[in-house]
Motif scaffolding. Sequence first.
Motif, mmCIF file in Angstrom:
data_model
loop_
_atom_site.group_PDB
_atom_site.id
_atom_site.type_symbol
_atom_site.label_atom_id
_atom_site.label_comp_id
_atom_site.label_asym_id
_atom_site.label_seq_id
_atom_site.Cartn_x
_atom_site.Cartn_y
_atom_site.Cartn_z
ATOM 1 N N PRO A 45 0.832 -1.208 0.000
ATOM 2 C CA PRO A 45 0.000 0.000 0.000
ATOM 3 C C PRO A 45 0.870 1.262 0.000
ATOM 4 C CG PRO A 45 -0.779 -1.546 1.659
ATOM 5 C CD PRO A 45 0.543 -2.062 1.168
ATOM 6 N N VAL A 46 0.321 2.347 -0.530
ATOM 7 C CA VAL A 46 1.072 3.597 -0.599
ATOM 8 C C VAL A 46 1.257 4.236 0.775
ATOM 9 C CG1 VAL A 46 0.475 4.092 -2.994
ATOM 10 C CG2 VAL A 46 -0.999 4.937 -1.178
ATOM 11 N N ASP A 47 0.365 3.994 1.697
ATOM 12 C CA ASP A 47 0.470 4.555 3.048
ATOM 13 C C ASP A 47 1.506 3.759 3.849
ATOM 14 O OD1 ASP A 47 0.171 5.296 5.733
ATOM 15 O OD2 ASP A 47 -2.012 5.400 5.608
ATOM 16 N N PRO A 48 2.587 4.410 4.292
ATOM 17 C CA PRO A 48 3.633 3.693 5.028
ATOM 18 C C PRO A 48 3.143 3.013 6.304
ATOM 19 C CG PRO A 48 4.315 5.958 4.569
ATOM 20 C CD PRO A 48 2.895 5.815 4.123
ATOM 21 N N THR A 49 2.036 3.473 6.889
ATOM 22 C CA THR A 49 1.531 2.836 8.104
ATOM 23 C C THR A 49 0.818 1.519 7.787
ATOM 24 O OG1 THR A 49 -0.604 3.977 8.059
ATOM 25 C CG2 THR A 49 1.221 5.092 9.194
ATOM 26 N N GLN A 50 0.612 1.225 6.511
ATOM 27 C CA GLN A 50 -0.076 -0.003 6.111
ATOM 28 C C GLN A 50 0.870 -0.987 5.435
ATOM 29 O OE1 GLN A 50 -3.072 1.868 3.688
ATOM 30 N NE2 GLN A 50 -4.543 1.856 5.360
ATOM 31 N N ARG A 51 2.169 -0.847 5.664
ATOM 32 C CA ARG A 51 3.163 -1.676 4.979
ATOM 33 C C ARG A 51 3.080 -3.158 5.309
ATOM 34 N NH1 ARG A 51 5.335 0.856 0.532
ATOM 35 N NH2 ARG A 51 5.354 3.044 1.055
ATOM 36 N N ALA A 52 2.252 -3.533 6.268
ATOM 37 C CA ALA A 52 2.058 -4.959 6.539
ATOM 38 C C ALA A 52 1.240 -5.608 5.425
ATOM 39 C CB ALA A 52 1.367 -5.157 7.884
ATOM 40 N N GLY A 53 0.553 -4.799 4.631
ATOM 41 C CA GLY A 53 -0.283 -5.312 3.555
ATOM 42 C C GLY A 53 0.492 -5.500 2.263
ATOM 43 N N SER A 54 -0.064 -6.301 1.367
ATOM 44 C CA SER A 54 0.510 -6.472 0.035
ATOM 45 C C SER A 54 -0.568 -6.976 -0.909
ATOM 46 C CB SER A 54 1.688 -7.442 0.049
ATOM 47 O OG SER A 54 1.255 -8.742 0.403
ATOM 48 N N LEU A 55 -0.327 -6.751 -2.197
ATOM 49 C CA LEU A 55 -1.224 -7.221 -3.241
ATOM 50 C C LEU A 55 -0.347 -7.827 -4.323
ATOM 51 C CD1 LEU A 55 -4.337 -5.533 -4.649
ATOM 52 C CD2 LEU A 55 -2.595 -6.342 -6.239
ATOM 53 N N SER A 56 -0.706 -9.025 -4.763
ATOM 54 C CA SER A 56 0.081 -9.669 -5.810
ATOM 55 C C SER A 56 -0.823 -10.282 -6.873
ATOM 56 C CB SER A 56 1.005 -10.744 -5.229
ATOM 57 O OG SER A 56 0.255 -11.794 -4.672
ATOM 58 N N ILE A 57 -0.244 -10.404 -8.057
ATOM 59 C CA ILE A 57 -0.882 -11.075 -9.187
ATOM 60 C C ILE A 57 0.101 -12.173 -9.600
ATOM 61 C CG2 ILE A 57 -1.769 -10.862 -11.534
ATOM 62 C CD1 ILE A 57 -3.391 -9.222 -9.500
ATOM 63 N N ALA A 58 -0.325 -13.435 -9.523
ATOM 64 C CA ALA A 58 0.594 -14.559 -9.733
ATOM 65 C C ALA A 58 0.177 -15.458 -10.883
ATOM 66 C CB ALA A 58 0.693 -15.389 -8.457
ATOM 67 N N THR A 59 1.182 -16.097 -11.460
ATOM 68 C CA THR A 59 1.000 -17.136 -12.462
ATOM 69 C C THR A 59 1.646 -18.399 -11.912
ATOM 70 O OG1 THR A 59 0.993 -15.566 -14.299
ATOM 71 C CG2 THR A 59 1.604 -17.842 -14.821
ATOM 72 N N TRP A 60 0.897 -19.505 -11.961
ATOM 73 C CA TRP A 60 1.366 -20.809 -11.485
ATOM 74 C C TRP A 60 1.306 -21.771 -12.679
ATOM 75 C CZ3 TRP A 60 2.392 -21.445 -6.159
ATOM 76 C CH2 TRP A 60 1.983 -20.396 -5.345
ATOM 77 N N PRO A 61 2.377 -21.885 -13.472
ATOM 78 C CA PRO A 61 2.295 -22.676 -14.702
ATOM 79 C C PRO A 61 1.970 -24.151 -14.479
ATOM 80 C CG PRO A 61 4.557 -21.992 -14.272
ATOM 81 C CD PRO A 61 3.694 -21.288 -13.278
ATOM 82 N N ASP A 62 2.466 -24.772 -13.422
ATOM 83 C CA ASP A 62 2.188 -26.189 -13.169
ATOM 84 C C ASP A 62 0.728 -26.436 -12.794
ATOM 85 O OD1 ASP A 62 4.849 -26.607 -13.679
ATOM 86 O OD2 ASP A 62 5.422 -26.832 -11.571
#
Length: 150
Positions: A39-56
Amino acid sequence: MSALLALLLLGARETIGVYGGWGAFRDDSPARCFAIAQPVDPTQRAGSLSIATWPDRNVRSQLYVHLSRPRAGTARVTLSIGERRFDLIANDTDAWAPDARTDAAIVAAMRSSRSLSVEALGRGGAPFADTYALSGAASAIDSAALACRR
């Protein structure tokens, strides 16, 4: 570069690149490639967002959100991009799209927007929103997907 991206760079994964506030990475075991941001807010750095590819697993562009704080019991988790709203499935601290069609719609909306937010009610009942800048997201997502094709 954010603290999360710095930690990822130190791990055993292959760094594909850093694009704006987004990083792209590849893991060999299990095989997966992903784009990730905080997240852009430094107080929320515990958060994350990801977009993943799992080929198998034949999975592409799968959304995963780690909330910056635990949500209240059965509180809804909503991802908002521009005028679009997507209800997510969630446990206490994580959320994801209900199906591959919603994953694809979210990624498509990310490509034409400047930011997105993930909103919920925290355990204490106060609402919160983790906001992500999308500058560099498309490049990171595409780089990650291409890395898993090799």
